[in-house]
Motif scaffolding. Structure first.
Motif: not given
Length: 224
Positions: A159-171
């Motif tokens: 879930a590092v995909l959710i913890a770190y990548w998701l917020p940055i991708l959406y930003e």
């Protein structure tokens, strides 16, 4: 630690969440390895020979035996190096960790990708809603500090995909989805996870990742 007789190489790219999964697992276990940096769009012949089916990173090469696909690699690491286990010892709990890890890749990553690569507003709204539903399901599953209990485990690493990548991708595309108000348990989990000393030293710099996605998205938009 890997013995002197062992040779361990990780073929990866610095901005890949799937490669980060493998790095986190290796570092949690204290296993030494050599990092072989691959270039996006210009993969080495060595990498392609090790992974001729998918032709992508990560690939872990242990004594010249290649293992591909991040979730498969995580299980391999846990089976070879027994210290600091990342999968539960209980068979049922182990099956749940695998199930939810597949859910993250099948549902969460898929919805994130559609949001990022879709220019059509209606389709994007649909994919954003899909992401929210998937994240809410994970929110409901989190009952401890980490998915693995008090210590980071297999599902947390996935879930590092959710913890770190998701917020940055959406930003990068001007959206804010993953907030404390909307997903309080997952948001706190993400802060604890991202700030764990081993995870923190493994993740790529936030500014670098954000700049990469902004540039990539602008390029996509310009090509439409």
């Amino acid at each position: 630690m890997a013995s002197n007789k062992e040779e361990l190489k990780l073929f990866g790219m610095r901005l890949s969440p799937f490669v980060s999964r493998v790095e986190i697992a290796l570092k949690l276990k204290g296993v030494e390895y050599k990092y072989e940096l691959e270039k996006m769009g210009n993969l080495s012949e060595t990498l392609i020979n090790y992974n001729p089916v998918y032709k992508k990173v990560p690939v872990l090469v242990h004594n010249e035996k290649p293992v591909s696909e991040s979730l498969v690699i995580l299980e391999y690491i846990d089976e070879i190096w027994k210290q600091n286990p990342i999968l539960p010892s209980d068979p049922y709990k182990r099956s749940l960790a695998r199930f939810w890890s597949n859910f993250i890749d099948d549902k969460c990553f898929s919805a994130m990708g559609k949001t990022f690569y879709t220019i059509d507003e209606h389709e994007r709204e649909t994919s954003i809603e899909e992401t929210k539903v998937a994240i809410q399901i994970l929110e409901n599953e989190l009952n401890d500090k980490f998915f693995g209990g008090e210590d980071i485990g297999f599902l947390d690493i996935t879930a590092v995909l959710i913890a770190y990548w998701l917020p940055i991708l959406y930003e990068a595309i001007g959206l804010k989805l993953f907030t404390n108000d909307k997903f309080p348990k997952l948001y706190k989990w993400s802060q604890d996870f991202n700030n764990h000393p081993i995870v923190k030293e493994t993740l790529p710099p936030r500014e670098t990742l954000l700049a990469f996605y902004i540039a990539h998205y602008e390029s996509l938009a310009a090509s439409k």
